[in-house]
Design a protein around this motif. Sequence first.
Motif, short mmCIF file in Angstrom:
data_model
loop_
_atom_site.label_atom_id
_atom_site.label_comp_id
_atom_site.label_asym_id
_atom_site.label_seq_id
_atom_site.Cartn_x
_atom_site.Cartn_y
_atom_site.Cartn_z
N ARG A 142 0.55 -1.35 -0.07
CA ARG A 142 0.12 -0.24 -0.11
C ARG A 142 0.99 0.82 0.07
NH1 ARG A 142 -2.66 2.13 5.45
NH2 ARG A 142 -1.02 2.96 5.47
N ASP A 143 1.75 1.45 0.67
CA ASP A 143 3.07 2.20 0.65
C ASP A 143 3.39 2.89 -0.70
OD1 ASP A 143 2.12 2.94 3.46
OD2 ASP A 143 3.70 1.81 4.63
N LEU A 144 4.09 1.39 -1.31
CA LEU A 144 4.95 1.90 -2.63
C LEU A 144 3.54 2.26 -3.64
CD1 LEU A 144 6.97 -1.46 -2.75
CD2 LEU A 144 7.30 0.76 -1.66
N SER A 145 2.54 1.70 -3.45
CA SER A 145 1.19 2.39 -4.15
C SER A 145 1.00 4.04 -4.21
CB SER A 145 -0.34 0.95 -4.61
OG SER A 145 -0.55 1.91 -3.11
N ASN A 146 1.34 4.41 -3.17
CA ASN A 146 1.12 5.86 -2.85
C ASN A 146 2.20 6.41 -3.57
OD1 ASN A 146 -1.64 6.10 -2.11
ND2 ASN A 146 -0.96 4.20 -0.63
N SER A 147 3.45 5.68 -3.87
CA SER A 147 4.64 6.45 -4.07
C SER A 147 4.31 7.08 -6.00
CB SER A 147 5.78 6.05 -4.59
OG SER A 147 5.86 4.79 -5.11
N PRO A 148 4.65 8.49 -5.80
CA PRO A 148 4.78 8.79 -7.43
C PRO A 148 6.31 8.03 -8.46
CG PRO A 148 6.16 10.21 -5.96
CD PRO A 148 6.07 8.61 -5.39
N VAL A 149 5.99 6.83 -8.39
CA VAL A 149 7.15 5.94 -8.76
C VAL A 149 5.56 5.32 -9.38
CG1 VAL A 149 8.96 4.24 -9.48
CG2 VAL A 149 8.68 6.28 -7.62
#
Length: 450
Positions: free
Chosen positions: A7-14
């Motif tokens: 979830r944290d990664l899915s909300n990153s600009p990348v």
Amino acid sequence: MSNDLFRDLSNSPVAARLGIPRVPVLRRYEPGQPLLAGPALVGAVGAGRFAKAVSALVEDAGGTVLDAPGDEKIAAVVLDATGARTITDLASVQAFLTPAVRRLAPSGRLLLLGPEPDGTDAEAAAVAQALEGLVRSAGKEVRAGATANLLVVAADAVPAAVDSSVRFFLSARSAYVDGQVVRIDVPVGPAVDPAGMDAPVDRVRPLAGRVAVVTGAARGIGAAIADTLARDGASIVAVDVPAAGEALAAVANRTGGTALQLDITADDAAARLPAYLRDRHGGVDIVVHNAGITRDKLLANMDPERWNAVLAVNLAAQLRINDALLADDRVLRGAGRIVCVSSQSGIAGNRGQTNYAASKAGVIGMVRALAPRFAERGATINAVAPGFIETEMTARMPLGTREAGRRVNSLRQGGLPVDVAETVGWLGQAETGGVNGQVVRVCGQSILGA
Ligand code: NAD
């Protein structure tokens, strides 16, 4: 960083550049937070009896009510469809909802109030049931942490009977309760103020003055229930096994409550607990049967020790304590609320959990059977059935099983212990007397057992 790395990664600009779908960060309740983060759109189809009262509730909470969608995002769409009886009414429901859901804000709320099925009129009964299908599908369509739920309201329930439930489902407290159908009857016990929704209830501390006992309170979901009920004003009696004494004392200290070391399966537990509540606290208002264990094994390899241990903690102890509460009218005070923690496993079944699922399904059977008996005492008994909740137990699962468990729901993430706790808090309110004998899933609208 939370323990849901995806979830944290899915909300990153990348992730956004790579087109990876976002796992929404849900709006959760914090003291002082407004009921809604934006305006509410409130409408009625047919002779809606509740729309005015819902608008008053939103305005009373400092919110703005719209009667048609404009350009801004809408925090909550509430449709009083309790008057819907015909296919033509159903078309009006769709006509109202379609433009509204397009404007639904992140963590928005779609809340329908529907009629109870009328056994004498097939079309009306069909329409009442149709709303369930509509809401459950809408729950799968709305995005960005929004939820969709249906309150089925008894024909003779007055607006005040739905107040605490409307408030719960609109608020951030219901973050992980999605795709649920809850029936609201005429409240048990003394009548609520029929004048409407402005009864003098402490909105900040709705459990003020109430004593709540929570079993299995030393850690996990039970500790979150103790914290949440204390935050809402309740005095906590935290119960757990002597081996968890240190953690239990910490929970009691931080909630300003008391700790009772008790194995709920002990022979004298069903006598000791009520006696303690009666003698030390003058009785109890809220009883939360949360303590639970798992001893997983395939049925083919199941041994009586594992079977009996799980049934003893998860079901037999609850049965005995409930019997004791019913037998002694000096323990459970007026507007008593019993909340039993069941599980999605008890609804959907789970490989390796015949014992656990039997115990948790048994809890649901017990709740349904005892609801009329508690109602005679002006009390209610309900179950909450958590789905995938981020706890020590689920953190220990193998990565693949854990990821699968987390994502197979409309919100694409696991819930938090506080999500179960907020649901218990709502069912624990004196105002929630119209909800009795029900099972409310806290599962983000999991597809398992749906
Ligand atoms: P947990 O194991 O972290 O905590 C359970 C607590 O109950 C412990 O503190 C334990 O000491 C206590 N307990 C066990 N046996 C007891 C006994 N005989 N007497 C008194 N206390 C006893 O579990 P959790 O994950 O916080 O689960 C809490 C409840 O929620 C359980 O009923 C569980 O079945 C249910 N549940 C959990 C999940 C989940 O995802 N974690 C999902 C569905 C249902």
